[in-house]
Design a protein around this motif. Structure first.
Motif, mmCIF file in Angstrom:
data_model
loop_
_atom_site.group_PDB
_atom_site.id
_atom_site.type_symbol
_atom_site.label_atom_id
_atom_site.label_comp_id
_atom_site.label_asym_id
_atom_site.label_seq_id
_atom_site.Cartn_x
_atom_site.Cartn_y
_atom_site.Cartn_z
ATOM 1 N N ALA A 183 0.830 -1.204 0.000
ATOM 2 C CA ALA A 183 0.000 0.000 0.000
ATOM 3 C C ALA A 183 0.865 1.254 0.000
ATOM 4 O O ALA A 183 0.574 2.225 -0.712
ATOM 5 N N ARG A 184 1.947 1.237 0.775
ATOM 6 C CA ARG A 184 2.849 2.400 0.796
ATOM 7 C C ARG A 184 3.506 2.611 -0.566
ATOM 8 O O ARG A 184 3.880 3.727 -0.923
ATOM 9 N N ALA A 185 3.668 1.521 -1.326
ATOM 10 C CA ALA A 185 4.267 1.625 -2.660
ATOM 11 C C ALA A 185 3.244 1.994 -3.723
ATOM 12 O O ALA A 185 3.579 2.037 -4.910
ATOM 13 N N GLY A 186 2.017 2.247 -3.306
ATOM 14 C CA GLY A 186 0.992 2.660 -4.251
ATOM 15 C C GLY A 186 0.192 1.525 -4.831
ATOM 16 O O GLY A 186 -0.616 1.738 -5.737
ATOM 17 N N LEU A 187 0.375 0.313 -4.322
ATOM 18 C CA LEU A 187 -0.390 -0.835 -4.792
ATOM 19 C C LEU A 187 -1.448 -1.162 -3.740
ATOM 20 O O LEU A 187 -1.244 -2.003 -2.866
ATOM 21 N N GLU A 188 -2.558 -0.450 -3.819
ATOM 22 C CA GLU A 188 -3.584 -0.579 -2.798
ATOM 23 C C GLU A 188 -4.297 -1.924 -2.858
ATOM 24 O O GLU A 188 -4.463 -2.598 -1.854
ATOM 25 N N GLN A 189 -4.729 -2.309 -4.035
ATOM 26 C CA GLN A 189 -5.456 -3.561 -4.170
ATOM 27 C C GLN A 189 -4.998 -4.325 -5.417
ATOM 28 O O GLN A 189 -5.765 -4.552 -6.354
ATOM 29 N N PRO A 190 -3.738 -4.743 -5.435
ATOM 30 C CA PRO A 190 -3.273 -5.532 -6.579
ATOM 31 C C PRO A 190 -3.748 -6.971 -6.455
ATOM 32 O O PRO A 190 -4.184 -7.411 -5.385
ATOM 33 N N ALA A 191 -3.662 -7.712 -7.537
ATOM 34 C CA ALA A 191 -3.820 -9.163 -7.434
ATOM 35 C C ALA A 191 -2.601 -9.677 -6.680
ATOM 36 O O ALA A 191 -1.460 -9.400 -7.051
ATOM 37 N N LEU A 192 -2.828 -10.394 -5.606
ATOM 38 C CA LEU A 192 -1.742 -10.790 -4.703
ATOM 39 C C LEU A 192 -1.746 -12.294 -4.506
ATOM 40 O O LEU A 192 -2.791 -12.899 -4.267
ATOM 41 N N MET A 193 -0.558 -12.886 -4.593
ATOM 42 C CA MET A 193 -0.367 -14.303 -4.328
ATOM 43 C C MET A 193 0.761 -14.451 -3.318
ATOM 44 O O MET A 193 1.852 -13.918 -3.515
ATOM 45 N N VAL A 194 0.487 -15.160 -2.228
ATOM 46 C CA VAL A 194 1.484 -15.387 -1.180
ATOM 47 C C VAL A 194 1.697 -16.887 -1.062
ATOM 48 O O VAL A 194 0.760 -17.645 -0.805
ATOM 49 N N GLN A 195 2.939 -17.324 -1.261
ATOM 50 C CA GLN A 195 3.235 -18.753 -1.246
ATOM 51 C C GLN A 195 4.617 -18.990 -0.643
ATOM 52 O O GLN A 195 5.476 -18.103 -0.654
ATOM 53 N N PRO A 196 4.851 -20.199 -0.115
ATOM 54 C CA PRO A 196 6.166 -20.485 0.458
ATOM 55 C C PRO A 196 7.217 -20.683 -0.621
ATOM 56 O O PRO A 196 6.915 -21.127 -1.733
ATOM 57 N N MET A 197 8.447 -20.363 -0.270
ATOM 58 C CA MET A 197 9.565 -20.715 -1.131
ATOM 59 C C MET A 197 9.776 -22.227 -1.057
ATOM 60 O O MET A 197 9.229 -22.897 -0.171
ATOM 61 N N PRO A 198 10.571 -22.814 -1.961
ATOM 62 C CA PRO A 198 10.649 -24.273 -2.044
ATOM 63 C C PRO A 198 11.017 -24.975 -0.747
ATOM 64 O O PRO A 198 11.889 -24.534 0.002
ATOM 65 N N PHE A 199 10.289 -26.060 -0.467
ATOM 66 C CA PHE A 199 10.602 -27.076 0.541
ATOM 67 C C PHE A 199 10.440 -26.611 1.985
ATOM 68 O O PHE A 199 10.918 -27.290 2.897
ATOM 69 N N ASN A 200 9.781 -25.480 2.247
ATOM 70 C CA ASN A 200 9.669 -25.013 3.630
ATOM 71 C C ASN A 200 8.462 -24.097 3.765
ATOM 72 O O ASN A 200 7.836 -23.715 2.785
ATOM 73 N N THR A 201 8.156 -23.736 5.015
ATOM 74 C CA THR A 201 7.128 -22.728 5.270
ATOM 75 C C THR A 201 7.665 -21.634 6.190
ATOM 76 O O THR A 201 6.899 -20.972 6.886
ATOM 77 N N LEU A 202 8.977 -21.434 6.179
ATOM 78 C CA LEU A 202 9.593 -20.360 6.957
ATOM 79 C C LEU A 202 9.896 -19.145 6.096
ATOM 80 O O LEU A 202 9.858 -18.011 6.583
ATOM 81 N N LEU A 203 10.197 -19.375 4.830
ATOM 82 C CA LEU A 203 10.507 -18.284 3.903
ATOM 83 C C LEU A 203 9.420 -18.235 2.827
ATOM 84 O O LEU A 203 9.095 -19.260 2.226
ATOM 85 N N TRP A 204 8.886 -17.023 2.603
ATOM 86 C CA TRP A 204 7.720 -16.872 1.730
ATOM 87 C C TRP A 204 7.984 -15.856 0.636
ATOM 88 O O TRP A 204 8.826 -14.968 0.771
ATOM 89 N N ARG A 205 7.234 -16.001 -0.448
ATOM 90 C CA ARG A 205 7.306 -15.111 -1.596
ATOM 91 C C ARG A 205 5.924 -14.521 -1.849
ATOM 92 O O ARG A 205 4.942 -15.263 -1.974
#
Length: 342
Positions: A183-205
């Motif tokens: 939101a601070r970057a001006g993307l108030e309501q973008p299409a957003l996908m949140v998923q884990p990086m490979p083989f774990n659930t500690l680091l996310w993309r």
């Protein structure tokens, strides 16, 4: 999920439902049933895009698998009536229905209600996650050593289910973390996908897209600083518009919910599914059309070779997961130069 995980889940469920009567053969029966929906990969639908988007289609539809369970259970009961038809039905239905439900937690997309609706992709677990699979493998091993091992199988199913629940909690935490930065970057309501990086659930993309911009954020639970690094990628709305009327482009847009990157490579327009893999190592890129002086010429889609993964990047990915490396640029799979951002 991967075939080993699906087979192991099927074996664990079969052992829990009928292991006392069927013995060790229950594991083999469950493993075979657990891989049955994925046999659709042997079907050639004619083009690369068709093969990509039809996978996890009819064979993963609850509307198909529910009545199919009745038929398979009847056949197994006639073959081996040592357990009741009701018990066979419970075994078959649990395995066949949990397979697509588990797949729906990944990013690929699972057509749970084929031929109706859109693919379901919850995005909370990577397609291969050892922490989900290992408890199931341990339960199967305990069963092989000393059947029926009901306690071990129940514990295995409980732990894997709890872990799946944790992936949803973790995903929501990360979503709440990245939305203010977007939101601070001006993307108030973008299409957003949140998923884990490979083989774990500690680091996310986190991937946010607008018509002309894509923003990537990598953040994790072991980060040592609350600051988020936003990495910008340009999109190509002009190329997207040029192929918008092509049936295979429309099919890709539908299947990926618009998370595509278009570019021109020589005389060809290609589209990349940016949901899967990471920039520079996306596994699914398709040719859609040729460009010439005469204009746009659609072609039967083909799939480009999967990019090779740079082994030198693996230590950097590990350092980013542990928080030792505060920023990892996805475009280069390297930290930014000192004093610079991605």
């Amino acid at each position: 999920m991967d075939s080993i995980t699906q087979a192991t889940l099927g074996a664990t469920l079969a052992g829990a439902v009928a292991g006392k009567t069927l013995g060790r053969s229950a594991l083999l029966t469950g493993a075979l049933l657990g891989t049955l929906p994925d046999l659709d990969v042997v079907i050639d639908y004619g083009t690369a895009v068709a093969n990509f988007t039809q996978h996890r289609g009819f064979s993963h539809s609850l509307l198909i698998l529910a009545p199919l369970s009745l038929l398979i259970a009847w056949g197994l009961w006639r073959w081996k009536p040592v357990i009741s038809y009701r018990r066979w039905l419970a075994l078959v239905a649990l395995i066949l229905i949990t397979h697509p439900l588990l797949d729906a937690f990944t990013t690929y997309g699972t057509q749970l209600f084929w031929p109706f609706g859109t693919p379901v992709a919850i995005n909370s677990i990577f397609i291969i996650d050892p922490l989900y699979t290992l408890p199931l493998l341990a339960g199967c091993l305990a069963f092989l050593v000393r059947p029926p091992a009901r306690t071990a199988l129940s514990l295995a199913l409980g732990l894997s289910t709890l872990y799946l629940g944790w992936t949803l909690v973790a995903q929501q935490i990360i979503t709440d973390r990245v939305q203010p930065a977007l939101a601070r970057a001006g993307l108030e309501q973008p299409a957003l996908m949140v998923q884990p990086m490979p083989f774990n659930t500690l680091l996310w993309r986190a991937t946010a897209i607008t018509d002309d911009t894509r923003v990537e954020i990598v953040t994790g639970f072991l980060d040592r600083t609350p600051e988020l690094s936003l990495e910008y990628f340009s999109r190509n709305p002009v190329l997207r518009a040029r192929v918008a009327d092509l049936p295979e482009a429309r099919r890709l847009e539908w299947f990926t919910r618009g998370f595509l990157h278009y570019e021109q490579a020589g005389q060809q327009i290609i589209a990349t599914d940016i949901r899967l893999g990471i920039p520079g190592a996306h596994p699914f890129t398709f040719t859609l059309a040729n460009l010439s002086d005469q204009g746009l010429a659609p072609i039967p889609s083909g799939r480009l070779d999967r990019p090779a993964i740079n082994p030198d990047a693996l230590p950097l990915l590990w350092a980013r997961l542990t928080g030792e490396l505060p920023v990892l640029c996805l475009a280069t799979l390297a930290p930014p130069a000192q004093g610079h951002t991605c």
